[in-house]
Design a protein around this motif. Structure first.
Motif, short mmCIF file in Angstrom:
data_model
loop_
_atom_site.label_atom_id
_atom_site.label_comp_id
_atom_site.label_asym_id
_atom_site.label_seq_id
_atom_site.Cartn_x
_atom_site.Cartn_y
_atom_site.Cartn_z
N PRO A 130 0.86 -1.29 -0.01
CA PRO A 130 -0.06 -0.04 -0.07
C PRO A 130 0.88 1.34 0.07
O PRO A 130 0.48 2.06 -0.73
CB PRO A 130 -0.89 0.13 1.43
CG PRO A 130 -1.08 -1.52 1.54
CD PRO A 130 0.36 -2.19 1.02
N LYS A 131 1.77 1.38 0.70
CA LYS A 131 2.61 2.59 0.91
C LYS A 131 3.19 3.10 -0.64
O LYS A 131 2.98 4.14 -0.94
CB LYS A 131 3.71 2.70 1.84
CG LYS A 131 4.51 3.73 2.20
CD LYS A 131 5.37 3.23 3.54
CE LYS A 131 6.69 3.04 3.17
NZ LYS A 131 7.50 2.79 4.18
N ILE A 188 -3.32 -1.69 -3.82
CA ILE A 188 -2.08 -2.31 -4.10
C ILE A 188 -2.04 -2.65 -5.39
O ILE A 188 -2.86 -2.49 -6.21
CB ILE A 188 -2.10 -3.71 -3.03
CG1 ILE A 188 -3.17 -4.75 -3.82
CG2 ILE A 188 -2.23 -3.66 -1.86
CD1 ILE A 188 -2.96 -6.36 -3.23
N GLU A 189 -0.77 -3.26 -5.73
CA GLU A 189 -0.34 -3.81 -7.05
C GLU A 189 0.08 -4.82 -7.17
O GLU A 189 1.09 -5.23 -6.60
CB GLU A 189 0.29 -2.54 -8.02
CG GLU A 189 -0.60 -1.51 -8.58
CD GLU A 189 0.71 -0.48 -9.39
OE1 GLU A 189 1.47 -1.10 -10.04
OE2 GLU A 189 0.41 0.69 -9.28
N THR A 190 -0.40 -5.91 -7.98
CA THR A 190 0.34 -7.05 -8.57
C THR A 190 0.31 -7.13 -9.78
O THR A 190 -0.37 -6.39 -10.70
CB THR A 190 -0.71 -8.39 -7.87
OG1 THR A 190 -1.99 -8.20 -8.77
CG2 THR A 190 -0.91 -8.18 -6.61
N PRO A 191 1.29 -8.01 -10.33
CA PRO A 191 1.58 -7.88 -11.89
C PRO A 191 0.45 -8.49 -12.44
O PRO A 191 -0.27 -8.90 -12.14
CB PRO A 191 2.81 -8.70 -11.88
CG PRO A 191 3.34 -9.06 -10.51
CD PRO A 191 2.22 -8.70 -9.59
N HIS A 192 0.44 -8.15 -13.91
CA HIS A 192 -0.64 -8.88 -14.79
C HIS A 192 -0.03 -10.15 -15.03
O HIS A 192 -0.94 -11.07 -15.50
CB HIS A 192 -0.57 -8.01 -16.21
CG HIS A 192 -1.25 -6.65 -16.12
ND1 HIS A 192 -0.63 -5.48 -15.54
CD2 HIS A 192 -2.61 -6.44 -16.28
CE1 HIS A 192 -1.53 -4.49 -15.77
NE2 HIS A 192 -2.71 -4.96 -16.18
N LEU A 193 1.17 -10.36 -15.05
CA LEU A 193 1.77 -11.98 -15.26
C LEU A 193 1.89 -12.61 -13.79
O LEU A 193 2.36 -12.06 -12.85
CB LEU A 193 2.84 -11.77 -16.06
CG LEU A 193 2.59 -11.62 -17.58
CD1 LEU A 193 4.10 -11.59 -18.27
CD2 LEU A 193 1.81 -12.78 -18.17
#
Lengths: 435, 435
Positions: free
Chosen positions: A15-16, B40-45
């Protein structure tokens, strides 16, 4: 049990980091829109033949595969080829001139390197369909406004003109485009291998003495621009292209100066070459004064014909691209990013389950006053929600016990000062949070 | 020449559509954040083994291939499996409870269908790490607040409880989980094949008479909730799970009612089954009253253990997902989206190239007053920039001719009313634009 792992070369953002990135993207989009750039969206996947049309080192890094219909497809590796495809396909519906921005992820199967990932975010903006110098000036304005919107103050857009480079090369006997390309590719390594290294590598390809040319290419504007242009005026005699290029730069600088943009933010640098593909006019790179080793955080320039592989229509334009991941590294290093893991300023904690409704009401009231507010969902010793708030970065904690609920009040703790205020009315608390 | 074409099953978004989508996403993100959900971010792959762990119809739609290091990889087809992987990997750093939202694209190689694309956007929000009913209530609040933020007013979150379904199934002799799953899968087709069709298909698998059970499952709350819960109180006697489920729903409704949320926006519907995978508690779907045929625009519910394939740690939670593409179709149909192709309100046009600097200054002044302003880059007969402004949707056009520049003024045309004001001072013009 399956081992949870991100794919090699890819990363999660906690998140940060994700919030810091979003804050930056919001600010950038606001600047792009303030100049009338509009967003478009193209798919992450394209037909392989769209992506593989141009020879370059990136070609072998493209993720190519077959889809369920056995079509050859690939993940986009930049947003420029998709833009060219998009414009060629839709220019009638769009109307020209057309100004678009695009914030999106691209994919390159590069060899793993520290700090480099195989999926990364690009922020591109392009002004398409006009030969006017106004567009060049505007794209540079957007770069400067973008960095200022991120509270960056010490930076410079280093500007050059492909015509100056081409004219100088012609004057020094580099006749064919191929020779110019080879020459500039080697000169591009100047900062890496130094002048001696460059001269050595040049001598492997050419017989000329390039020392005088290298000296010119090493020229960076340090004085005021009027003075600088006077000091290089003699170069105009070398080749008509050099004259044209210098005169266009002078006009550009006049335009930028008339806008009262700090002249520290844009200067001439004859060594800027900007790849060699499609740029044909004014080109630029942007460095942060305190972090020059990072390289350019925003580069771009003018091209004659964006969609030449897709369309007969001539589509000139100017564009630039912000390397977001590099910029985020810089902002982190310069301590210009927020250090929080929560989007909420207030955490509401309640001490008995029967008071959840009251707690929900208080939280909802804060939200209605535009204060992002989180409700702690468990009944636990106060130590736990307080350490949760400390960990995540809430500015205030509201505590609701038996007494608070009875008196329709709340207890507010300011997590920065440590001060606690008992049995406030909601309006008093709101005033303190809003201060 | 290469034919410019989007990949089959994928689409471009032109500015009007892209801006409408972004406006919606901004409003949704603002609501999520107001409740303390963080991005949050997670990869597309992802590694293929992460994506292919669960048997389902979606499995054969996943885009799977080998990367440059011969790893088996795939494009994510939802954001739930990546969330489970993410939480299992990072829960120590994150701290629980953890509330995340994620707005991202997912990929499914479905058979092409009208209005369905192989890349689409999901907006997910999940409240992880707590068994508290407060979380269920909050996720429903977020759904209601989100739709209201988009100016939707007539909609309903239809709520059910897996315990009620399981209890009823047990009472009517469906012993194993497998039987329950088969039964609910058939019942889910109620709206498609009607009661007769469902009964017929059930008779192929079971010998019981399901008419009385179907009648219960057909129950939808129409009256006020207090009255409704009274009218179904007798069902509590059928099975302890039915009792538990109904009592939890009653507590949930009390909580929501105490927040003064319009009771039209949440009702009980015993037919809601919500897939059958990981949901274990309260579940819901959301329909728009004027567009029920569109199906649910936001669905979700409680699960016992999100990351069960990845971790020993028990991670209960509640979450929901907004199907953005469906929602955009609805907003378009209800005329709740803006119909513009420009982000700028003002277009500045200048009649001689020598006045570009003055034009740039005027445009910059509007921007400094937070008015998005575009500069027309060409010198052309006025008809052309005016038709450009009409096509794109600028509200005002500023014209700068010889006389305007001489008098340090501008001419302003209101494109909505058609009224034109000559030789205004900048401040007068700004006042008119800001009105």
């Amino acid at each position: 049990m399956i081992t949870p792992k991100t794919l090699s070369g890819f990363k999660d953002r906690l998140p940060k980091e994700a919030m810091a990135k979003q804050a930056v993207l919001e600010k950038l989009a606001r600047v792009f829109k303030s100049f009338g750039f509009v967003p478009i969206e193209t798919p992450h996947l394209e037909y392989a033949y769209i992506l593989t049309q141009e020879e370059s080192d990136i070609q072998k890094e493209i993720y190519l595969f077959k889809d369920h219909g056995k079509r050859e497809v690939g993940l986009r590796f930049d947003q420029t080829i998709p833009l060219a495809r998009f414009i060629a396909q839709h220019h009638n519906a769009l109307g020209l001139p057309f100004k678009r921005y695009a914030i999106g992820n691209v994919f390159r199967g590069e060899r793993a390197q520290r700090g480099r990932y195989r999926e990364f975010t690009q922020c591109d903006f392009d002004f398409i369909g006009s030969h006017s110098l106004l567009c060049d000036s505007e794209v540079i304005q957007v770069i400067i406004s973008s960095l200022k919107a991120l509270d960056l103050e010490e930076f410079c857009v280093w500007i050059n003109h492909r015509k100056i480079l081409n004219g100088l090369c012609a004057h020094f006997g580099l006749g064919s485009n191929e020779e110019v390309v080879t020459f500039l590719r080697i000169v591009d390594k100047l900062s890496k291998i130094g002048e001696q290294g460059v001269l050595l590598e040049l001598s492997e390809h050419f017989s000329q003495d390039f020392k005088p040319l290298l000296q010119i290419l090493n020229t960076k504007q340090e004085e005021e621009s009027a003075e600088f242009f006077k000091s290089v005026a003699h170069l105009k005699e070398l080749h008509p292209l050099v004259r044209e290029g210098l005169e266009e730069l002078e006009t550009l600088f006049d335009l930028l100066l008339s806008l009262e943009i700090d002249p520290e933010h844009f200067r001439v640098d004859f060594s800027i070459a900007r790849g060699l593909g499609y740029y044909t006019g004014i080109i630029y790179e942007t460095t942060l004064n305190q972090l020059t080793s990072l390289g350019s955080v925003c580069s771009g320039g003018r091209y004659d014909n964006l969609a030449r592989s897709f369309s007969d229509q001539n589509l000139p334009g100017v564009g630039a691209s912000i390397g977001l991941d590099r910029l985020l590294v810089a902002l982190e290093e310069l301590e210009l990013v927020e250090n929080k893991s929560t989007s909420a300023r207030v955490l509401v904690v309640c001490m008995q389950a029967k008071h959840f409704a009251y707690a929900s009401q208080i939280a909802q009231k804060f939200r209605q006053s535009e204060i992002n507010t989180e409700l702690y969902p468990e009944i636990e010793k106060l130590k736990k929600p307080f350490s949760y708030a400390n960990h995540k970065g809430h500015e205030f904690v509201v505590v609701l016990g038996e007494e608070e609920v009875k008196r329709e009040s709340l207890t507010l703790k300011n997590m920065t000062t440590g001060m606690q205020f008992n049995h406030l009315s909601f309006l008093r608390a709101l005033a303190m949070v809003s201060e």
